[in-house]
Scaffold this motif. Structure first.
Motif, short mmCIF file in Angstrom:
data_model
loop_
_atom_site.label_atom_id
_atom_site.label_comp_id
_atom_site.label_asym_id
_atom_site.label_seq_id
_atom_site.Cartn_x
_atom_site.Cartn_y
_atom_site.Cartn_z
N LEU A 24 0.83 -1.20 0.00
CA LEU A 24 0.00 0.00 0.00
C LEU A 24 0.87 1.26 0.00
O LEU A 24 0.60 2.21 -0.74
CB LEU A 24 -0.92 -0.03 1.22
N GLU A 25 1.92 1.27 0.81
CA GLU A 25 2.82 2.43 0.85
C GLU A 25 3.53 2.61 -0.49
O GLU A 25 3.75 3.75 -0.93
CB GLU A 25 3.83 2.27 1.98
N GLN A 28 1.00 4.17 -2.80
CA GLN A 28 0.80 5.58 -2.44
C GLN A 28 1.98 6.43 -2.89
O GLN A 28 1.80 7.54 -3.40
CB GLN A 28 0.57 5.71 -0.94
N LEU A 31 1.65 6.96 -6.53
CA LEU A 31 0.56 7.90 -6.83
C LEU A 31 0.97 9.35 -6.57
O LEU A 31 0.41 10.26 -7.17
CB LEU A 31 -0.69 7.55 -6.01
N ARG A 32 1.93 9.56 -5.69
CA ARG A 32 2.44 10.92 -5.46
C ARG A 32 3.35 11.38 -6.60
O ARG A 32 3.60 12.56 -6.75
CB ARG A 32 3.19 10.99 -4.14
N SER A 36 -2.67 8.04 -11.76
CA SER A 36 -3.08 6.68 -11.41
C SER A 36 -3.05 5.75 -12.62
O SER A 36 -2.72 4.57 -12.49
CB SER A 36 -4.46 6.68 -10.75
N ALA A 69 -5.23 2.73 -1.89
CA ALA A 69 -4.11 3.66 -1.83
C ALA A 69 -4.60 5.11 -1.88
O ALA A 69 -4.14 5.96 -1.12
CB ALA A 69 -3.13 3.39 -2.96
N LEU A 70 -5.55 5.39 -2.75
CA LEU A 70 -6.09 6.75 -2.86
C LEU A 70 -6.86 7.14 -1.60
O LEU A 70 -6.80 8.29 -1.16
CB LEU A 70 -6.97 6.88 -4.11
N GLY A 72 -6.17 6.11 1.36
CA GLY A 72 -5.12 6.42 2.33
C GLY A 72 -4.52 7.79 2.10
O GLY A 72 -4.24 8.53 3.04
N GLU A 73 -4.34 8.15 0.84
CA GLU A 73 -3.81 9.48 0.52
C GLU A 73 -4.79 10.57 0.92
O GLU A 73 -4.41 11.64 1.40
CB GLU A 73 -3.49 9.59 -0.98
N GLN A 74 -6.09 10.31 0.73
CA GLN A 74 -7.10 11.30 1.15
C GLN A 74 -7.07 11.49 2.66
O GLN A 74 -7.15 12.61 3.16
CB GLN A 74 -8.50 10.86 0.70
N ARG A 76 -4.52 11.02 4.57
CA ARG A 76 -3.27 11.73 4.85
C ARG A 76 -3.42 13.23 4.60
O ARG A 76 -2.96 14.06 5.37
CB ARG A 76 -2.18 11.14 3.95
#
Length: 188
Positions: A24-25, A28, A31-32, A36, A69-70, A72-74, A76
């Motif tokens: 997952l990390e 992410q 994705l940064r 996507s 993953a997205l 989790g980014e949201q 964050r």
């Protein structure tokens, strides 16, 4: 009968959770860096140090992996932009912190949203969350036109204009945003 020992089962479960977290990390992180649509399972697996089959075993499909993953980014982003409602200085500082980290990527994504329907959907969600953030930080009693003005002042494009196009320092960006927010919130 040969029964597995409980500590081995616990160790396996912990190892599986650690592997899932690494995957997952990795997703992410990619994705940064990328859109996507440009994140491949092979790249995620390589970054996580696992096989593609391991990624699929943990997440099922690329779409489900990217969804998690997205999300989790949201989460964050929400945590990163947290500040006490009504605290203009802390709100702007948190917002600029966020833009300093991901602002350039967001601007690139905004420029390419018409190429990827999933990206367009995520950016729409981001715009909605940004509007909710403005309401939360600057007061739920605001009328829609004032909220619109605050959304514009606190938008990533305002940060980009000041920081990238005009070459202003981070402190100057915060000062301009704070002053503008304060002047908009001042009663007539």
């Amino acid at each position: 009968m040969n029964m597995p020992r409980p500590y081995r089962m616990r160790a396996r479960a912990e190892s599986a959770q650690h592997t899932k977290r690494r995957i997952l990390e990795a997703a992410q992180g990619l994705l940064r860096e990328r859109l996507s649509m440009d994140v491949r399972l092979e790249d995620v697996a390589e970054r996580a140090g696992v096989a593609v089959q391991t990624v699929l075993r943990h997440f099922g499909t690329r779409e489900l992996l990217l969804r998690d993953a997205l999300a989790g980014e949201q989460a964050r982003t929400t945590a990163q932009r947290a500040a006490a409602p009504g605290d203009i200085d802390a709100s702007i500082a948190a917002l600029v912190d966020h833009y300093e980290e991901v602002g350039d990527l967001v601007v690139r994504r905004l420029a390419e949203e018409d190429r990827d329907p999933e990206l367009a959907r995520r950016l729409t969600m981001g715009r909605e969350e940004h509007r909710r953030w403005v309401h939360r930080q600057f007061g739920p009693q605001l009328d829609d036109r004032l909220v619109d003005a605050l959304v514009v002042v606190c938008d990533v494009y305002a940060w980009k204009l000041l920081r990238r196009d005009l070459g202003r320092g981070r402190g100057d960006v915060e000062t301009v945003m704070r002053r503008t927010v304060r002047s908009l919130l001042r009663p007539d």
